[in-house]
Enzyme design. Structure first.
Site, mmCIF file in Angstrom:
data_model
loop_
_atom_site.group_PDB
_atom_site.id
_atom_site.type_symbol
_atom_site.label_atom_id
_atom_site.label_comp_id
_atom_site.label_asym_id
_atom_site.label_seq_id
_atom_site.Cartn_x
_atom_site.Cartn_y
_atom_site.Cartn_z
ATOM 1 C CB CYS A 33 -2.744 5.270 -3.725
ATOM 2 S SG CYS A 33 -3.377 3.779 -2.947
ATOM 3 C CB CYS A 36 -6.353 6.217 -4.129
ATOM 4 S SG CYS A 36 -5.852 6.234 -2.391
#
Length: 124
Positions: A33, A36
């Protein structure tokens, strides 16, 4: 939980991570991600500060997708990466459910406030 480094370390309890020294645990759902990765990179950039304070740093992953993990470490997080294979740690943090936020809230947390335009004044 177990380290993703190819070692013979057996699974351990999460409490073992901070038994001897305080620790910061960054919980990552998907290491692929973009948000992330940005969070991990920003936090890991502060590692010298945590080291000076005697605080350990760990990234705890929810999923193990080999290609994502290989790209995540060491490019975005140069420290210890641990897999929560049974998801027990994540469940303890909220029953496996994540806070629901909007994309705007995520964007705002990374980039700060957006410039607002007073529409009424434009039409006067």
């Amino acid at each position: 939980m177990e380290p993703l480094v190819k070692s013979k370390t057996p699974p351990m309890k999460a409490s073992e991570l901070w038994r001897c020294k305080p620790a910061v645990l960054l919980c990552i759902r998907r290491p692929g991600c973009i948000m992330c990765r940005a969070e991990a990179h920003q936090l890991y950039a502060k590692k010298p500060i945590f080291d000076a304070l005697g605080i350990q740093m760990f990234a705890v992953l929810h999923e193990h997708i080999e290609s994502e993990v290989n790209d995540f470490w060491p490019r975005y997080w140069g420290g210890v990466v641990i897999l929560d294979r049974t998801m027990g740690f994540f469940k303890a943090l909220g029953g496996g459910n994540y806070l629901k936020t909007s994309s705007y809230q995520d964007f705002y947390s990374i980039h700060g406030p957006l410039q607002t335009i007073d529409v009424q004044k434009q039409w006067e």
